[in-house]
Design a protein around this motif. Structure first.
Motif, mmCIF file in Angstrom:
data_model
loop_
_atom_site.group_PDB
_atom_site.id
_atom_site.type_symbol
_atom_site.label_atom_id
_atom_site.label_comp_id
_atom_site.label_asym_id
_atom_site.label_seq_id
_atom_site.Cartn_x
_atom_site.Cartn_y
_atom_site.Cartn_z
ATOM 1 N N SER A 145 0.715 -1.245 -0.096
ATOM 2 C CA SER A 145 0.145 -0.062 -0.095
ATOM 3 C C SER A 145 0.858 1.355 -0.002
ATOM 4 O O SER A 145 2.115 1.158 0.603
ATOM 5 N N TYR A 146 0.213 2.402 -0.369
ATOM 6 C CA TYR A 146 0.793 3.684 -0.545
ATOM 7 C C TYR A 146 0.091 4.711 0.432
ATOM 8 O O TYR A 146 0.228 5.814 0.353
ATOM 9 N N LEU A 147 -0.823 4.328 1.390
ATOM 10 C CA LEU A 147 -1.849 5.158 1.808
ATOM 11 C C LEU A 147 -1.571 4.952 3.464
ATOM 12 O O LEU A 147 -1.755 3.861 3.869
ATOM 13 N N ASP A 175 -3.686 5.508 5.793
ATOM 14 C CA ASP A 175 -4.956 4.807 6.473
ATOM 15 C C ASP A 175 -4.743 3.504 6.239
ATOM 16 O O ASP A 175 -4.995 2.573 7.149
ATOM 17 N N ASP A 176 -4.371 2.819 5.037
ATOM 18 C CA ASP A 176 -4.089 1.451 4.876
ATOM 19 C C ASP A 176 -2.899 0.895 5.661
ATOM 20 O O ASP A 176 -3.395 -0.290 6.144
ATOM 21 N N ASP A 198 -4.115 0.697 9.383
ATOM 22 C CA ASP A 198 -5.101 -0.402 9.417
ATOM 23 C C ASP A 198 -4.479 -1.792 9.282
ATOM 24 O O ASP A 198 -4.756 -2.659 10.221
ATOM 25 N N THR A 199 -3.498 -1.919 8.519
ATOM 26 C CA THR A 199 -3.017 -3.209 8.277
ATOM 27 C C THR A 199 -2.141 -3.736 9.384
ATOM 28 O O THR A 199 -1.575 -4.645 9.529
ATOM 29 N N THR A 210 -4.167 -0.838 -4.770
ATOM 30 C CA THR A 210 -3.228 0.191 -3.992
ATOM 31 C C THR A 210 -3.723 1.686 -4.726
ATOM 32 O O THR A 210 -3.888 1.912 -5.867
ATOM 33 N N LEU A 211 -4.005 2.312 -3.544
ATOM 34 C CA LEU A 211 -4.523 3.623 -3.793
ATOM 35 C C LEU A 211 -3.676 4.854 -3.725
ATOM 36 O O LEU A 211 -2.661 4.892 -2.611
ATOM 37 N N ILE A 245 -10.431 -2.566 4.445
ATOM 38 C CA ILE A 245 -9.139 -1.983 5.140
ATOM 39 C C ILE A 245 -9.064 -0.642 4.703
ATOM 40 O O ILE A 245 -9.139 -0.275 3.519
ATOM 41 N N ARG A 263 -10.018 3.992 5.286
ATOM 42 C CA ARG A 263 -11.179 4.808 4.996
ATOM 43 C C ARG A 263 -11.155 5.311 3.543
ATOM 44 O O ARG A 263 -12.130 5.542 3.184
#
Lengths: 330, 330, 330
Positions: A72-74, A76-77, A80-81, B94-95, B126, B128
């Motif tokens: 991920s690159y966020l 919040d992700d 959470d993870t 991926t966001l 997973i 927000r």
């Protein structure tokens, strides 16, 4: 208060260059074998925030070693993870503008969660955005840093660590202004002192006071700040595919999900040496090498990894003091 | 008006777990063979907005299946290309921060264009940002959703679909608050009701009233809301490479470019089962498996795919009513 | 002042379609062999700002050809690295919103540094963001443009170059409003005039007045504006993997790090033809083809590359005038 105060290390560490073979019955070898088996048995999740070039190889290498991957690159992700993952891997190889704030925030969150993580300071010294991000990690540092010699030396400089010059006791710092590319321009031994000082710095922030620094090269170097381990072997074909180092960082995080930092770094480095040797046999170029390397990551046994040649040298006890700057600790 | 009103489904769908083999001469098998051949013959363009980890594999899988690929992360690109592409694939693995607005805007544009698309709700539950994006798709939904069981259950929860609990008629909703990672923590059958309700929800928005939901796992499940198809087979090595699910979503979009949603989902799932079995024979690890898998996607014939074992069960007619929230329809 | 003024080219270039074989002892063949060897001997660094889909293949292809790779998406990184790299590769395949300003700024910085670079105008004509970026390159153009026929024609249109229609002397411009996808919808020969005019435009900005345009297709075309080289051969399997063109652009930058633009473009095209032919022998699908292709990039010799069939035709001297718009030059 003094975020720019320089951590100090007493005395020279430059003597720690020679060593003796790690005995076959050394408990560390059992810890390595245990870590490798535990990953295969429990498929632990290690998440990654890693560069766009090699993110696929990082995930595939973690899966081939037996773990589970999430990228991920966020923030919040990642946060959470982090609650369900056992370790995190951060690699600064390719940056986007928003990473500048995001990565610092992530590091501070991981610190508050006492969540272990591995930093790969790819291209440390290149670009002001990367330097700003690496500086932000100084007060919320990782559990393990893995890089090539040039990157370790450059990161020690960015963090303003007080690294004694190799071969002298003058206390002159080495490498603090040295820019390094993604390819090492320094050999592994030249980063020995930077690695030792960095490992001590990292552990001063670690909840359980354990950390490690791994320097990749022809002969890999791993240290927890007290002992220097050197791991010879591997294949030079690793320099002919992109992502050998990045994926080693990712697999280090996979092992960190089940083991202490020193064991994780040693296990990952030994796995990579054995797997790359196996892959190089019979390969006909970098394409078949990479295919065979992923197969080998899957096939190399815990016993083979734990039996790897390892040269060990202890840093003199008199050098075991370090007074890190603690202004940034939570 | 009531964007948070919950869609209702009358009665239980939990009976739809058993079934009978789809006859060899079932017209659906001919539709599957036709779709596979038409892709090979006409190389249709399906574009993708997909995660950075596996974007290369998605494109290569679409090419190996016979299609043409185009990847983008910009609304203006996607909308321009939607005019010449016959289907679109969106994957939220991926966001980046700007995706939050971009993806909702893209979905609304595709809806206005009556353009069919496939959603892969990777890691639904997973973060927000991901939840906000998936929520935005609720009023401009895809034609097909493909995910693992945990993702389908989580997405049904995010969309506030009224999913009856499996094995009960109490009407208690299942999974609405369940967070799911990228790896399924639920088995495929546990997502049966969520898949049926979701398929009915999707088709209530579809211009031609046809939609499908595909749940990937040891035995894949595909439903159009009336009938449940289960596709056994495939190789467990698919869980040891990253992107098996993502690329399946991409190939589903490739088939959607030439076929109805149910046929597209069935054809893609059957292709993946046959190709992964072929790839697993003689592979020596995940590296050679992936190489052989791309070859197999290229080599598996339309006849082999159409002859795949498929178990079919019809959802009782009494359950065929659904009253989706329509506040968001254009 | 007149940034939208159209560059002019006197006369028609459409006659340059036939030709004769390049002699075995032509000095250009020696330059090609020298460039290939020099890359293998000196592992020059060429950096890339390239799309997310194929960035891994671009890096691996550059390494397999013998070079060194560094990938980035940040202006500060690119500018820092341009000081140590000998060439840069920019590919506009996948864009993020911030690229709109970043890429124009990078091009202007490279121009100020007299730093050679290769542009791959992937999907030229699709999307207003891409068009804006390509327009920004008009006043700070690359040293080499490499694309498929549709992209070269579309870029000539975006740059408002005055391309005479093929087969006529009416002076009607071709292709200026033609949108092109990532797959060529035009054959190579149809882009001949656009390529010649573009090469002349590029060299009018080049510090040493040398530039090249390469058009990839069944038979590749390379021109420096005076001479048209056509390179037959290669494998159609190249169209069944993603990134064949992108990685060719990257390898062109690797050769540009050690050679003049024409030689770099010829060497890269010839290498790709020979390597893809070698890879196609014995491959069993696109997966094994890609693995074998990377091996072949590593194994093909400088002699094999330099001995490639090349058809040469000279553009009549009367056509060698071009009056580019210079409003944007530094």
């Amino acid at each position: 208060m003094s975020t720019d105060a320089s951590p100090d290390i007493t005395g020279s560490t430059s003597a720690a260059l020679n060593g003796t073979p790690l005995p076959a019955d050394d408990p560390e070898r059992q810890l390595i074998a245990k870590a490798v088996r535990e990953v295969k048995d429990t498929t632990p999740l290690a998440q990654s925030f890693t560069n766009f070039v090699t993110v696929n190889l990082v995930a595939n290498a973690q899966l081939a070693a037996g773990g589970t991957a999430a990228m991920s690159y966020l923030p919040d992700d990642i946060i959470d993870t982090a609650a369900i993952a056992k370790a995190t891997y951060i690699n600064v190889g390719t940056l986007l503008p928003f990473f500048k704030d995001a990565l610092g925030n992530i590091a501070r969150s991981l610190q508050a969660m006492h969540h272990p993580w591995v930093l790969d300071p790819v291209a440390a010294g290149i670009g002001r955005t990367r330097s700003a991000i690496l500086w932000a990690f100084r007060s919320a540092p990782p559990t393990i840093v893995r890089g090539n010699a040039s990157e370790i030396i450059a990161l020690a400089g960015i963090w303003d660590l007080n690294v004694p010059s190799a071969g002298s006791d003058t206390g002159a710092k080495e490498g603090t202004t040295r820019p390094a590319g993604v390819e090492a321009v320094d050999d592994v031994d030249s980063a020995t002192n930077a690695a030792i000082v960095m490992a001590r710095y990292l552990r001063s922030y670690a909840p359980n006071h354990r950390a490690a620094v791994a320097v990749s090269g022809a002969t890999d170097l791993v240290t927890d700040g007290d002992t220097v381990y050197r791991l010879p072997g591997g294949s030079s074909m690793m320099t002919k595919i992109t992502g050998a180092g990045c994926s080693l960082g990712g697999v280090t995080a996979t092992y960190l999900a089940v083991a202490d930092p020193l064991t994780a770094a040693l296990a990952a480095s030994a796995l990579y040496n054995r797997a790359s040797e196996q892959a190089a046999e019979g390969c006909t170029g970098p394409g078949s090498f990479q295919t065979r390397f992923l197969d080998a990551l899957w096939n190399v046994t815990a016993e083979d990894i734990a039996a790897s040649p390892i040269i060990v040298s202890h840093v003199p006890a008199s050098q075991n003091s370090v007074s890190p700057d603690t202004a940034g600790t939570a």
